[in-house]
Design an enzyme around this catalytic site. Structure first.
Site, mmCIF file in Angstrom:
data_model
loop_
_atom_site.group_PDB
_atom_site.id
_atom_site.type_symbol
_atom_site.label_atom_id
_atom_site.label_comp_id
_atom_site.label_asym_id
_atom_site.label_seq_id
_atom_site.Cartn_x
_atom_site.Cartn_y
_atom_site.Cartn_z
ATOM 1 N N GLY A 103 25.194 51.671 0.361
ATOM 2 C CA GLY A 103 24.833 50.755 -0.716
ATOM 3 C C GLY A 103 25.254 51.290 -2.067
ATOM 4 O O GLY A 103 25.585 52.478 -2.210
ATOM 5 N N CYS A 126 25.666 57.024 4.828
ATOM 6 C CA CYS A 126 25.929 57.163 3.389
ATOM 7 C C CYS A 126 24.624 57.018 2.600
ATOM 8 O O CYS A 126 23.750 57.870 2.690
ATOM 9 C CB CYS A 126 26.995 56.160 2.955
ATOM 10 S SG CYS A 126 27.754 56.559 1.361
ATOM 11 N N TYR A 127 24.449 55.922 1.859
ATOM 12 C CA TYR A 127 23.202 55.732 1.127
ATOM 13 C C TYR A 127 22.007 55.740 2.077
ATOM 14 O O TYR A 127 20.936 56.257 1.749
ATOM 15 C CB TYR A 127 23.231 54.410 0.353
ATOM 16 C CG TYR A 127 22.006 54.185 -0.506
ATOM 17 C CD1 TYR A 127 22.009 54.575 -1.837
ATOM 18 C CD2 TYR A 127 20.848 53.611 0.015
ATOM 19 C CE1 TYR A 127 20.883 54.396 -2.624
ATOM 20 C CE2 TYR A 127 19.724 53.439 -0.764
ATOM 21 C CZ TYR A 127 19.745 53.825 -2.089
ATOM 22 O OH TYR A 127 18.623 53.666 -2.861
ATOM 23 N N HIS A 130 31.435 57.154 6.719
ATOM 24 C CA HIS A 130 31.298 55.799 7.256
ATOM 25 C C HIS A 130 31.964 55.698 8.637
ATOM 26 O O HIS A 130 33.193 55.556 8.723
ATOM 27 C CB HIS A 130 31.933 54.780 6.310
ATOM 28 C CG HIS A 130 31.174 54.583 5.045
ATOM 29 N ND1 HIS A 130 30.181 53.633 4.914
ATOM 30 C CD2 HIS A 130 31.248 55.215 3.842
ATOM 31 C CE1 HIS A 130 29.676 53.693 3.689
ATOM 32 N NE2 HIS A 130 30.299 54.649 3.027
ATOM 33 N N GLU A 166 31.821 53.185 10.564
ATOM 34 C CA GLU A 166 32.145 51.792 10.869
ATOM 35 C C GLU A 166 33.558 51.388 10.456
ATOM 36 O O GLU A 166 34.084 50.376 10.945
ATOM 37 C CB GLU A 166 31.129 50.851 10.209
ATOM 38 C CG GLU A 166 31.180 50.789 8.685
ATOM 39 C CD GLU A 166 30.330 51.838 7.994
ATOM 40 O OE1 GLU A 166 29.921 51.608 6.832
ATOM 41 O OE2 GLU A 166 30.085 52.893 8.605
ATOM 42 N N VAL A 218 37.840 25.541 14.285
ATOM 43 C CA VAL A 218 37.465 26.277 15.492
ATOM 44 C C VAL A 218 35.957 26.246 15.733
ATOM 45 O O VAL A 218 35.497 26.041 16.862
ATOM 46 C CB VAL A 218 37.945 27.741 15.389
ATOM 47 C CG1 VAL A 218 37.420 28.572 16.556
ATOM 48 C CG2 VAL A 218 39.460 27.798 15.334
ATOM 49 N N ASP A 219 35.176 26.446 14.687
ATOM 50 C CA ASP A 219 33.730 26.594 14.852
ATOM 51 C C ASP A 219 33.078 25.325 15.395
ATOM 52 O O ASP A 219 32.337 25.353 16.381
ATOM 53 C CB ASP A 219 33.095 27.006 13.523
ATOM 54 C CG ASP A 219 33.720 28.260 12.942
ATOM 55 O OD1 ASP A 219 34.126 29.122 13.748
ATOM 56 O OD2 ASP A 219 33.816 28.380 11.707
ATOM 57 N N LYS A 226 33.528 35.204 13.696
ATOM 58 C CA LYS A 226 34.657 34.321 14.018
ATOM 59 C C LYS A 226 35.392 34.754 15.279
ATOM 60 O O LYS A 226 35.743 33.911 16.120
ATOM 61 C CB LYS A 226 35.633 34.268 12.833
ATOM 62 C CG LYS A 226 36.871 33.415 13.047
ATOM 63 C CD LYS A 226 36.555 31.941 13.041
ATOM 64 C CE LYS A 226 36.293 31.465 11.615
ATOM 65 N NZ LYS A 226 36.148 29.993 11.549
#
Length: 520
Positions: free
Chosen positions: A58, A85-86, A176, A178, A233-234, A376
């Site tokens: 953050g 991290c944060y 990080h 991710e 698509v959705d 998505k």
């Protein structure tokens, strides 16, 4: 199937630009997770009943008195916690450690050395000597470990780059995992989710489809449902799910709002007639939408106006049909995330989506949003399993508010007509040059400013078109597409030569973040 959401991870968002990536990585591992604001109330956390919690990074300065803090209840649940991290820094402070300004700030690549055996990092490296290539982004670092914790990772600049209380299953990483720049990041997250939290990998496409169809049957029962069909698509995937769940109880309504691409309405109706056996009603409501948008130039207001106008049309159509009690929409998880904020304003609303922030309180129909928990790429995987034709499934996304958010400022039919022509040239050339499938979204934007040009020996003073193309997986982050210069030259010349009111074309080289994919 009821166990699909019992086996889950809760991610508390402190406002990091990477938080959505954590969720994507966890789901890629095969475990369901949800994002919630960091200041969510304790009752929600108890009811959610996660098998583990991840605290995101953050923008706050953790040492400030009013800095964001994790809910104290998470340390009483006796479940694993991973602070990133944060998230690591606030864990340290809240559990009795200390953090302060780093002697050397770290932004970008770094080499981390794992040490002192831990279930999280042991045996994970990029080669030899237990070294990991990671992505750092911090100016604060933990200086003193809380009682019961030990050091598990460090860099040359950051002594405490990772810590752990192995008995309590608490872990903190200053880097990080991710982001793709951390090469072993997914492996590290998998260690936490699968080994430490002991989550089963049951978040699979087949399981998701079975659960969605069963949930729709249970929710709708014998009533009829109206689906707002955009042709994207959705809503397409929602149509097939509803068809499997309630079959003849479904009626799709396609609203031509005058803000579609060139000949889009006819193409959508033709495509559905050829490929989908669902009932589709077309409503031509161009005048209604242009009147509603008259003189409005603010993006958020335009989105809400579009949302209200759609609902009015759907409710009008529902009255013409029998026993319509439900309104279905193709809302997906990024729509929900980007439309959300926190009560403390640490996490900001990025933009209100027309089908989230634009819905009126007076809505007479019960909302059905079966894919609102999906990203998505998850939606597309489901669509492929459901047998939706590839050309329909992998067409570029088109926003629900249509061209209204690709026309900056006030929306006028004149502007929409110009934009439609430019967008068609851009997309047609992408197809002709075999570049359409190399980018994930491409479109033109109308700028309501004029630029001086020259045609022959005549001065020209007309509008500007911006071209936008991005590469992305989940649409939460995106990189601007490096399209060939010769291609951009071709498109630019065609637009300026074939559309009389355009004097200049520019190309958008902004990535997300810090920009968004759409301009409004």
């Amino acid at each position: 199937m009821n166990n699909l959401h019992l086996n889950k991870i809760l991610i508390l968002d402190f406002g990091s630009q990477y938080t959505q990536l954590i969720a994507r990585r966890v789901r890629d591992i095969g475990v369901y997770c949800e994002l919630s604001r960091y200041d969510i109330n304790s009752d929600f956390i108890k009811k959610f009943n996660p098998k583990g919690i991840i605290l995101s990074g953050g923008p706050d300065i953790v040492t400030f008195n009013n800095a964001a803090r994790a809910p104290s209840i998470i340390f009483d649940l006796n479940i694993p916690i991973l602070g990133i991290c944060y998230g690591m820094q606030t864990m340290a402070i809240q559990l009795g450690g200390h953090a302060t300004s780093a002697n050397k700030h770290e932004y970008g690549f770094a080499k981390v050395r794992s040490c002192n055996y831990s279930p999280l990092l042991n045996g994970i490296n990029d080669g030899s000597n237990d070294l990991l290539d990671v992505w750092m982004s911090h100016g604060i670092e933990v200086k003193q470990l809380p009682d019961g914790f030990k050091l598990i990772a460090s860099t040359d600049s950051c002594n405490i780059a990772g810590f752990a209380d192995i008995n309590k299953h608490y872990y903190g990483l200053q880097f990080h995992p991710e982001v793709t720049h951390t090469k072993q990041g997914k492996h590290i997250l998998e260690r936490f989710v699968s080994d430490i939290c002991q989550c089963k990998k049951n978040w699979t496409t087949d399981n998701i489809i079975t659960k969605l169809v069963n949930d729709l049957k249970k929710q709708i029962g014998n009533a009829n449902v109206l689906l707002g069909l955009s042709g994207g698509v959705d809503s397409l995937v929602v149509a097939v799910l509803l068809q499997q769940a309630v079959d003849k109880q479904l009626t799709c309504v396609f609203v031509d709002n005058g803000l579609l691409r060139l000949n889009e309405g006819n193409k959508i109706m033709q495509s559905f007639a050829q490929n989908m056996s669902v009932k589709v009603i077309r409503v031509n409501a161009q005048k209604k939408f242009y009147n509603a948008l008259s003189n409005e130039d603010k993006p958020e207001a335009k989105r809400k106006i579009i949302g209200h106008a759609f609902i009015e049309v759907f409710e009008e159509e529902a009255k013409k049909l029998n026993n319509i009690q439900f309104l279905a929409q193709g809302t997906i998880y990024p729509d929900v995330i980007e439309s959300a904020g926190t009560k403390s304003n640490k996490t900001k609303v990025i933009k209100s989506h027309h089908n989230v922030g634009g819905l009126p309180d007076s809505l007479q129909l019960t909302l059905v949003e079966p894919i609102k928990e999906l990203f998505k790429d998850e939606v597309r995987k489901i669509g492929a399993i459901l047998g939706i034709p590839t050309h329909m499934l992998y067409c570029h996304p088109f926003p629900g508010p249509g061209l209204s958010i690709r026309i900056l400022g006030q929306v006028k039919q004149e502007y929409a007509d110009i934009l439609r022509q430019a967008d068609t040239i851009f997309i047609d050339e992408l197809y002709k040059n075999n570049l359409y499938n190399t980018v994930n979204q491409a479109f033109a934007v109308f700028l309501p400013i004029k630029s001086v040009g020259v045609t022959g020996d005549t001065r020209r003073y007309d509008y500007v078109i911006a071209l936008r193309a991005v590469e992305t997986i989940d649409f939460m982050t995106a990189r601007w597409a490096r399209l060939p210069y010769d291609f951009l030259d071709l498109v630019s010349n065609r637009i300026m030569n074939e559309i009389p009111r355009i004097s200049r074309v520019v190309y958008d080289v902004s990535s997300k973040p810090p920009a968004t994919i759409e301009w409004e």
